[in-house]
Design an enzyme around this catalytic site. Structure first.
Site, PDB file in Angstrom:
ATOM      1  N   ARG A 240       0.854  -1.178   0.000  1.00  0.00           N
ATOM      2  CA  ARG A 240       0.000   0.000   0.000  1.00  0.00           C
ATOM      3  C   ARG A 240       0.893   1.232   0.000  1.00  0.00           C
ATOM      4  NH1 ARG A 240      -3.330  -3.004  -1.345  1.00  0.00           N
ATOM      5  NH2 ARG A 240      -5.434  -3.354  -0.547  1.00  0.00           N
ATOM      6  N   GLU A 269      -3.852   7.802  -5.135  1.00  0.00           N
ATOM      7  CA  GLU A 269      -4.119   7.056  -6.362  1.00  0.00           C
ATOM      8  C   GLU A 269      -5.441   7.510  -6.973  1.00  0.00           C
ATOM      9  OE1 GLU A 269      -3.872   2.881  -5.491  1.00  0.00           O
ATOM     10  OE2 GLU A 269      -1.753   2.987  -4.974  1.00  0.00           O
ATOM     11  N   HIS A 288      -1.144   0.375  -9.877  1.00  0.00           N
ATOM     12  CA  HIS A 288      -1.776  -0.540  -8.918  1.00  0.00           C
ATOM     13  C   HIS A 288      -2.451  -1.703  -9.656  1.00  0.00           C
ATOM     14  CE1 HIS A 288      -3.594  -0.661  -4.606  1.00  0.00           C
ATOM     15  NE2 HIS A 288      -3.304  -1.872  -5.050  1.00  0.00           N
TER      16      HIS A 288
END
Length: 325
Positions: A240, A269, A288
């Site tokens: 993360r 993000e 991601h």
């Protein structure tokens, strides 16, 4: 006949998933791009017994206060830091996630980042396409070896183990790991060595961060930690974004504390276009995509759906998050 429970599907799902839910529940679904807007969800949640959603949606007091019938929230994700666990306990709402399904897929991506960082693949791809490759070039194209190097994994869970298997069995790497507890299986099967975080950082040629996001792991990698790493080493993060002090990483790269980085996650993000990390030629930045294959995403959605239905039928979800057991 008893009334079927009512479910909100707050993101696009496959027809197979929708049909499975339809067998057991009534439902409302979101068909637009991205996930259902929060304002729309809040209008509907008061009638819902279950919610199928992504790990990006906050399950907090505001939502739970407006959901008197809600029994379960099922994440299509392994992580569940979007859950306010204390509020879910107070509202007697179960929370589930989807472990196991994506372990090998994420491990493949992490190893791709290791190889691409070490051999400078994205950087040299741009170099060739820009017409900069000239006859007689040699050292300017050099990268770093991966085979027989030292890999340090912070967070030796299922994905960490899968990464370690690729490292040891495929590339003859030495494996170090740091974890909350010893993992005797990886020590026995992969020859892994358990060590302190500081020792791992000092010894490793590649440092892979795979911890879940918890209060203890937030900003786990900061200035002190990057200072400990070898100037020839690479940092890989597929956990993360909040597990890393991003400014400390930027400064470490500027000062040559590490040779490069491969990042699948960021504090914000989608990543801000002005983020300095995007300007480093020795930093690989991807959006991601750890579990981003059609096969795995479909499997995750079906697993989450099974969790949801099992909970609503009173059979107990397969993958209840540990804190809510």
């Amino acid at each position: 006949m008893s009334k079927k429970p009512h479910v909100i599907i707050a993101m696009k799902v496959s027809k197979e998933v929708e049909n499975y839910i339809a067998e057991h529940c009534t439902y409302q679904k979101w068909t637009g791009e991205g996930g259902m807007p929060q304002a729309e969800l809040l209008k509907l949640i008061n009638e819902a017994d279950g919610l199928l959603t992504s790990g990006a949606r906050r399950i907090d007091k505001e939502l739970l206060d407006q959901a008197p019938r809600l029994k379960v929230v099922s994440n299509i994700a392994v992580g569940y830091n979007n859950f306010n666990l204390e509020e879910m306990k107070a509202h007697h709402v179960l929370g589930t996630h989807t472990p196991y399904v994506l372990d090998d897929t994420v491990a493949d991506l992490v190893f791709g980042l290791i190889l691409a960082s070490a051999r400078r693949i994205p950087e040299l791809d741009r170099f060739v396409k820009a017409g900069q490759w000239k006859k007689g070039m040699d050292e300017v194209l050099f990268g770093s070896d991966v085979h027989h190097k030292i890999l340090g994994i912070i967070g030796m869970g299922r994905i960490g183990k899968a990464i370690g298997q690729r490292a040891v069995k495929g590339f003859d790497m030495k494996l170090l790991y740091h974890n909350r507890s010893r993992n005797e299986e990886v020590e026995e099967n992969l020859g892994a060595k358990y060590c302190t975080l500081d020792s791992l950082l000092q010894e490793s040629d590649f440092v892979v961060l795979m911890t879940p996001l918890t209060p203890e792991t937030r900003d786990l990698m900061g200035s002190r930690e990057f200072d400990l790493m070898k100037p020839t080493s690479f940092f890989i993060n597929a956990s993360r974004g909040e597990t890393v002090d991003e400014q400390a990483l930027i400064e470490g790269l500027k000062q040559g504390k590490i040779r490069g980085a491969g990042l699948d996650v960021f504090r914000k993000e989608p990543v801000d276009s002005q983020n300095p990390l995007l300007q480093f030629p020795n930093v690989i930045t991807i959006p991601h995509i750890g579990s981003s294959t059609a096969l795995v995403r479909d499997a995750m959605a079906m697993r989450a759906t099974q969790n949801l239905v099992n909970a609503l039928k009173g059979e107990g979800p397969i993958d209840l998050v540990p804190e809510l057991r």
